[in-house]
Design an enzyme around this catalytic site. Structure first.
Site, PDB file in Angstrom:
ATOM      1  N   ASN A  98       0.812  -1.226   0.000  1.00  0.00           N
ATOM      2  CA  ASN A  98       0.000   0.000   0.000  1.00  0.00           C
ATOM      3  C   ASN A  98       0.845   1.276   0.000  1.00  0.00           C
ATOM      4  O   ASN A  98       0.393   2.331  -0.442  1.00  0.00           O
ATOM      5  CB  ASN A  98      -0.997  -0.018   1.157  1.00  0.00           C
ATOM      6  CG  ASN A  98      -2.160  -0.969   0.872  1.00  0.00           C
ATOM      7  OD1 ASN A  98      -2.295  -1.470  -0.249  1.00  0.00           O
ATOM      8  ND2 ASN A  98      -3.001  -1.220   1.861  1.00  0.00           N
ATOM      9  N   HIS A 178      -5.150   3.213  14.664  1.00  0.00           N
ATOM     10  CA  HIS A 178      -6.242   2.361  14.189  1.00  0.00           C
ATOM     11  C   HIS A 178      -5.779   0.918  14.304  1.00  0.00           C
ATOM     12  O   HIS A 178      -5.202   0.364  13.385  1.00  0.00           O
ATOM     13  CB  HIS A 178      -6.538   2.722  12.726  1.00  0.00           C
ATOM     14  CG  HIS A 178      -7.730   2.017  12.177  1.00  0.00           C
ATOM     15  ND1 HIS A 178      -8.905   1.872  12.873  1.00  0.00           N
ATOM     16  CD2 HIS A 178      -7.948   1.436  10.977  1.00  0.00           C
ATOM     17  CE1 HIS A 178      -9.781   1.223  12.120  1.00  0.00           C
ATOM     18  NE2 HIS A 178      -9.222   0.946  10.968  1.00  0.00           N
TER      19      HIS A 178
HETATM   20  N1  APR Z   1      -4.778   3.279  -8.068  1.00  0.00           N
HETATM   21  C1  APR Z   1      -6.105   3.232  -7.938  1.00  0.00           C
HETATM   22  N2  APR Z   1      -6.770   2.184  -7.410  1.00  0.00           N
HETATM   23  C2  APR Z   1      -6.043   1.137  -6.999  1.00  0.00           C
HETATM   24  C3  APR Z   1      -4.638   1.116  -7.100  1.00  0.00           C
HETATM   25  C4  APR Z   1      -3.994   2.253  -7.674  1.00  0.00           C
HETATM   26  N3  APR Z   1      -2.680   2.308  -7.802  1.00  0.00           N
HETATM   27  N4  APR Z   1      -4.209  -0.075  -6.612  1.00  0.00           N
HETATM   28  C5  APR Z   1      -5.296  -0.762  -6.208  1.00  0.00           C
HETATM   29  N5  APR Z   1      -6.416  -0.034  -6.446  1.00  0.00           N
HETATM   30  C6  APR Z   1      -7.816  -0.396  -6.227  1.00  0.00           C
HETATM   31  C7  APR Z   1      -8.116  -1.876  -6.465  1.00  0.00           C
HETATM   32  O1  APR Z   1      -8.164  -2.165  -7.865  1.00  0.00           O
HETATM   33  C8  APR Z   1      -9.467  -2.019  -5.789  1.00  0.00           C
HETATM   34  O2  APR Z   1     -10.562  -1.801  -6.659  1.00  0.00           O
HETATM   35  O3  APR Z   1      -8.205  -0.199  -4.886  1.00  0.00           O
HETATM   36  C9  APR Z   1      -9.428  -0.904  -4.708  1.00  0.00           C
HETATM   37  C10 APR Z   1      -9.485  -1.439  -3.304  1.00  0.00           C
HETATM   38  O4  APR Z   1     -10.718  -2.046  -3.144  1.00  0.00           O
HETATM   39  P1  APR Z   1     -10.936  -3.402  -2.318  1.00  0.00           P
HETATM   40  O5  APR Z   1      -9.864  -4.372  -2.643  1.00  0.00           O
HETATM   41  O6  APR Z   1     -12.349  -3.824  -2.531  1.00  0.00           O
HETATM   42  O7  APR Z   1     -10.696  -2.915  -0.807  1.00  0.00           O
HETATM   43  P2  APR Z   1     -11.702  -2.140   0.167  1.00  0.00           P
HETATM   44  O8  APR Z   1     -12.446  -3.135   0.985  1.00  0.00           O
HETATM   45  O9  APR Z   1     -12.455  -1.113  -0.582  1.00  0.00           O
HETATM   46  O10 APR Z   1     -10.629  -1.462   1.154  1.00  0.00           O
HETATM   47  C11 APR Z   1      -9.711  -0.499   0.682  1.00  0.00           C
HETATM   48  O11 APR Z   1      -9.408   0.478   2.867  1.00  0.00           O
HETATM   49  O12 APR Z   1     -10.003  -0.223   4.995  1.00  0.00           O
HETATM   50  C12 APR Z   1      -8.988  -0.132   4.053  1.00  0.00           C
HETATM   51  O13 APR Z   1      -7.588  -2.042   4.581  1.00  0.00           O
HETATM   52  C13 APR Z   1      -8.487  -1.499   3.645  1.00  0.00           C
HETATM   53  O14 APR Z   1      -6.538  -0.723   2.521  1.00  0.00           O
HETATM   54  C14 APR Z   1      -7.855  -1.208   2.336  1.00  0.00           C
HETATM   55  C15 APR Z   1      -8.737  -0.089   1.766  1.00  0.00           C
END
Ligand code: APR
Length: 311
Positions: A98, A178
């Protein structure tokens, strides 16, 4: 008045629910940005929610994209880009992957939406929001992390469940990082002004505190392949709404402390005033000795993760 623009960087589980809430509350037009590999998915979510509008009668526009230049003109940018936890993982386990993602996102937000108010959600939150702040060079009032709003909602939920009283009347503060070292201030929690300590036994209060600290992990276990998304989305939108409507809400937020609570140069969960100026003020609570010690522990954990970013 021109409609506001809310940009979501990350259109996964949380992003999708945020888009729906933003539209239903008519907070602004919504742009959902994600990586090119899933551009169809975010375009689909935007179009799907556009077709909810006739039922509710709002005219908000939603669009999906993978092009960062579409961020131009965004008033609020909400970052959930990254990977969520799987069972057995801590939030800290997500740092490596991340951190790379937030660096790229921060450079693009700086380029295309330099005047926006940015709410960071990706975990480990305390280190990721710090990294966004460092890489983007944004002023501290326009960068905030969302954690306390959710931890507080969890605390309120469990107090309401245990007392059988309305969640609407429960008021409390959660401070710190958190994670399991967060500090729910039970001393100040109350229901309609009646102290929690007069309503529940110390054993019951201790059990609630433990459940709040582990609430995210409880959901990771139940879901099996991701983390919470309805409640984080609602908490994020509470913060975005406070900014867009200049409400001066007091919301536990992950804000930059420069001396407050003994933290200097770190983002930790503190009661913050959110209004048109972004994070307008960090409110300082007089803590008991025990609470100060607990906050000291959480600060150590935050510092360790932040140091690992190398920023
Ligand atoms: N740029 C834009 N979007 C990205 C990138 C990037 N470089 N890398 C990943 N993503 C997108 C993924 O493609 C995905 O659609 O981020 C999205 C994350 O969504 P989920 O995997 O469904 O995760 P979510 O449950 O929404 O949680 C996101 O919030 O609570 C925190 O720990 C959790 O770090 C996580 C974040």
């Amino acid at each position: 008045m021109a409609r506001k623009k809310i940009a979501l960087v990350g259109g996964g589980q949380i992003g999708g629910i945020i888009a729906l809430i933003a539209a239903q509350k008519e907070l602004g037009n919504v742009l959902i940005l994600d990586i090119p590999e899933v551009e169809g998915m975010v375009k689909g979510k935007a179009l799907d929610i556009m077709q909810v509008r006739p039922h509710d009668g709002y005219d908000i526009k939603l669009e999906g994209t993978s092009d960062y230049s579409d961020l131009e003109g965004a008033d609020v940018v909400i970052i959930t880009a990254g990977v969520p936890r799987k069972p057995g993982m801590t939030r800290e386990d997500l740092l490596g992957i991340n951190l790379k993602i937030i660096t790229n996102v921060a450079n693009n937000v700086k380029k295309f939406a330099p005047d926006s108010f940015v709410i960071v959600v990706s975990n480990p939150l305390d280190a990721i929001v710090y990294s966004f702040y460092k890489v983007s060079g944004f002023p501290k009032n326009r960068v905030v992390g969302m954690a306390g709003a959710l931890d507080n909602a969890r605390f309120r939920t469990f107090i309401a469940m245990e007392t059988g009283l309305s969640v609407q009347d429960v008021s409390c503060i959660v401070m710190g990082g958190h994670g399991p070292t967060m500090v729910p201030l039970t001393r100040l929690a109350n229901v309609g002004g009646v102290p929690l300590t007069d309503l529940l036994s110390q054993d019951k209060i201790d059990a609630i505190v433990k459940r709040v600290q582990e609430a995210g992990t409880e959901l990771v276990k139940l879901y099996g392949n991701g983390s919470a998304f309805f409640s984080p989305a609602a908490a994020i939108m509470e913060m975005a709404e406070a900014y867009l409507k200049d409400k001066k809400r007091v919301i536990p937020s992950t804000a930059l402390c420069e001396g407050e609570y003994g933290a200097d140069g770190y983002f930790i969960g503190v009661p913050a005033v959110i209004g048109a100026g972004g994070v307008e003020k960090v409110l300082e609570v007089n803590l008991s000795e025990e609470e100060e010690q607990m906050l000291g522990k959480t600060l150590e954990v935050v510092k360790k993760t932040v140091d690992e970013t190398g920023l």
